[in-house]
Design a protein around this motif. Structure first.
Motif, PDB file in Angstrom:
ATOM      1  N   ASP A  11       0.827  -1.216   0.000  1.00 27.82           N
ATOM      2  CA  ASP A  11       0.000   0.000   0.000  1.00 27.82           C
ATOM      3  C   ASP A  11       0.857   1.260   0.000  1.00 27.82           C
ATOM      4  OD1 ASP A  11       1.066  -0.109   2.536  1.00 27.82           O
ATOM      5  OD2 ASP A  11      -0.772   0.434   3.571  1.00 27.82           O
ATOM      6  N   ASP A  12       2.099   1.145  -0.460  1.00 27.12           N
ATOM      7  CA  ASP A  12       3.062   2.235  -0.312  1.00 27.12           C
ATOM      8  C   ASP A  12       3.743   2.499  -1.651  1.00 27.12           C
ATOM      9  OD1 ASP A  12       5.180   3.902   0.228  1.00 27.12           O
ATOM     10  OD2 ASP A  12       5.888   2.796   1.968  1.00 27.12           O
ATOM     11  N   ASP A  23      -6.869  -8.529   9.154  1.00 31.51           N
ATOM     12  CA  ASP A  23      -7.770  -9.090  10.161  1.00 31.51           C
ATOM     13  C   ASP A  23      -7.146  -9.133  11.554  1.00 31.51           C
ATOM     14  OD1 ASP A  23      -5.936 -11.102   9.811  1.00 31.51           O
ATOM     15  OD2 ASP A  23      -7.371 -12.662   9.281  1.00 31.51           O
ATOM     16  N   ARG A  24      -5.870  -8.807  11.643  1.00 27.13           N
ATOM     17  CA  ARG A  24      -5.188  -8.677  12.930  1.00 27.13           C
ATOM     18  C   ARG A  24      -4.333  -7.417  12.901  1.00 27.13           C
ATOM     19  NH1 ARG A  24      -2.630 -14.416  12.827  1.00 27.13           N
ATOM     20  NH2 ARG A  24      -3.734 -14.433  10.844  1.00 27.13           N
ATOM     21  N   PRO A  25      -3.917  -6.904  14.040  1.00 25.48           N
ATOM     22  CA  PRO A  25      -3.120  -5.670  14.040  1.00 25.48           C
ATOM     23  C   PRO A  25      -1.798  -5.841  13.305  1.00 25.48           C
ATOM     24  CG  PRO A  25      -4.032  -6.104  16.224  1.00 25.48           C
ATOM     25  CD  PRO A  25      -4.296  -7.329  15.412  1.00 25.48           C
ATOM     26  N   VAL A  26      -1.540  -4.933  12.383  1.00 28.14           N
ATOM     27  CA  VAL A  26      -0.276  -4.883  11.648  1.00 28.14           C
ATOM     28  C   VAL A  26       0.301  -3.481  11.818  1.00 28.14           C
ATOM     29  CG1 VAL A  26       0.829  -5.000   9.374  1.00 28.14           C
ATOM     30  CG2 VAL A  26      -0.978  -6.638   9.970  1.00 28.14           C
ATOM     31  N   TYR A  27       1.599  -3.421  12.091  1.00 30.55           N
ATOM     32  CA  TYR A  27       2.268  -2.142  12.295  1.00 30.55           C
ATOM     33  C   TYR A  27       3.464  -2.040  11.357  1.00 30.55           C
ATOM     34  CZ  TYR A  27      -0.493  -1.980  16.554  1.00 30.55           C
ATOM     35  OH  TYR A  27      -1.547  -1.980  17.447  1.00 30.55           O
ATOM     36  N   ALA A  28       3.744  -0.831  10.909  1.00 31.53           N
ATOM     37  CA  ALA A  28       4.894  -0.563  10.057  1.00 31.53           C
ATOM     38  C   ALA A  28       5.960   0.179  10.850  1.00 31.53           C
ATOM     39  CB  ALA A  28       4.470   0.273   8.855  1.00 31.53           C
ATOM     40  N   PRO A  46       0.149   1.939  12.781  1.00 32.89           N
ATOM     41  CA  PRO A  46      -0.727   0.850  12.356  1.00 32.89           C
ATOM     42  C   PRO A  46      -1.003   0.894  10.856  1.00 32.89           C
ATOM     43  CG  PRO A  46      -1.970   2.533  13.532  1.00 32.89           C
ATOM     44  CD  PRO A  46      -0.536   2.905  13.666  1.00 32.89           C
ATOM     45  N   VAL A  47      -1.230  -0.291  10.298  1.00 36.07           N
ATOM     46  CA  VAL A  47      -1.556  -0.446   8.881  1.00 36.07           C
ATOM     47  C   VAL A  47      -2.956  -1.034   8.787  1.00 36.07           C
ATOM     48  CG1 VAL A  47      -0.908  -1.542   6.707  1.00 36.07           C
ATOM     49  CG2 VAL A  47       0.875  -0.829   8.330  1.00 36.07           C
ATOM     50  N   ALA A  48      -3.845  -0.342   8.127  1.00 35.14           N
ATOM     51  CA  ALA A  48      -5.241  -0.788   8.040  1.00 35.14           C
ATOM     52  C   ALA A  48      -5.403  -1.897   7.007  1.00 35.14           C
ATOM     53  CB  ALA A  48      -6.134   0.400   7.670  1.00 35.14           C
ATOM     54  N   GLY A  49      -6.545  -2.596   7.109  1.00 30.76           N
ATOM     55  CA  GLY A  49      -6.921  -3.545   6.072  1.00 30.76           C
ATOM     56  C   GLY A  49      -6.582  -4.988   6.347  1.00 30.76           C
TER      57      GLY A  49
END
Length: 318
Positions: free
Chosen positions: A181-182, A285-290, A280-283
């Motif tokens: 997404d980047d 089903d579990r928390p994802v962080y950059a 945080p990175v949206a989209g």
């Protein structure tokens, strides 16, 4: 506490894993490269927010990291030392906001500076990369963090197969492709040559050198000489013509380097981005962080941004 997988085993990934484990999370690190084989192993690793914006958030992370590395400098086993040196400028209006993150700076005396240049003198942490990365990995492992060697091809696939409660993507330049997404990340090619140290103790950086980015960073057993900042280049090969130009510039800047034998050489790709991405990175089903996009400041921002990630996954009790 939750289980967290960290993608990336460079200085940022290891620092994130350390802070998450210290906060009580069960942490795993997955990477297809060891830290020494990543761009972290190529870096001169002197504290300086290079190739990143100097936003308030970046400078706060830089200040946090400065303090942490300064503490570690008291233990020789870490490979961290505090070294004095000079940041040269050859033009007016240079951004000096980074000085707010350093306890003390002063103008350099004009004697010995290149014609037309000014300088800022300061003392900053310097990291011996091989020693520090090995020490940090040992510290991380001692906190119970598990390591797995594997190539991650997608965040979705890792979430499906890994089973962790949360994921942190700290894979440097590969992070953008993994998240998908980047479109504002890009490589910045850096090349260095390491010379025998003739007894130098002070570093010098010269971003405005007419011949190109130039720096001399003496370590215990060698001197890291650079460099390049080739935006958009994916070439990780050492270019002998570029090396010859680097040597010409550093000898002109520090004549004591003339004739010193070459100890090693390397090239790597700094993870450039329009702005450091920590959050945080949206989209999913579990928390994802950059936690990536650190340009040439991975070591400089590592502990500060790791603390930011740990705070997001471990919110303070009300």
């Amino acid at each position: 506490m939750s289980t967290v997988t960290v993608v990336g085993a460079g200085v940022v990934g290891l620092s994130v894993a350390h802070e998450l484990a210290r906060a009580g999370h069960r942490v795993s690190v997955v990477s297809d490269r060891a830290a020494a084989d990543s761009v972290s192993g190529v870096a001169a690793a002197i504290w300086f927010p290079h190739d990143v914006d100097h936003s308030a958030t970046v400078l706060e992370s830089a200040a946090v990291t400065y303090r942490r590395l300064a503490e570690l400098a008291g233990d020789r086993r870490t490979g961290v030392s505090l070294r004095g040196g000079t940041v040269l400028s050859r033009r007016a209006g240079v951004d000096t906001s980074w000085t707010r993150a350093v306890p003390h700076t002063e103008p350099a005396a004009p004697d010995g500076l290149p014609p037309g240049a000014t300088g800022i003198r300061c003392t900053v942490p310097l990291v011996e990369t091989s020693t520090y990365l090995a020490w940090l990995r040992e510290r991380v492992a001692a906190l119970g963090v598990r390591f797995r060697a594997a190539e991650v091809t997608s965040v979705a696939g890792l979430l499906r197969d890994d089973g962790a409660d949360a994921l942190v993507v700290a894979a440097g330049l590969r992070s953008a492709a993994l998240l998908g997404d980047d479109d504002v990340s890009f490589p910045i090619r850096g090349q260095v040559v390491r010379l025998a140290n003739p007894g130098l103790t002070e570093w010098i950086t010269d971003d405005d050198n007419p011949g190109g980015l130039t720096y001399v960073v003496p370590r215990r057993d060698d001197v890291v000489c650079g460099g390049t900042g080739d935006v958009g280049s994916w070439d990780e090969r050492v270019d002998p013509d570029v090396e010859a130009a680097i040597l010409e510039r550093v000898v002109a800047l520090v004549p004591a380097l003339a004739g010193q034998p070459i100890r090693s050489r390397a090239a790597g790709l700094r993870p450039g981005r329009a702005g450091v991405r920590v959050g945080p990175v949206a989209g999913h089903d579990r928390p994802v962080y950059a936690c990536y996009g650190h340009g040439g400041a991975g070591f400089t921002l590592s502990w500060g941004d790791a603390a930011r990630i740990a705070a997001m996954l471990s919110p303070a009790e009300p």
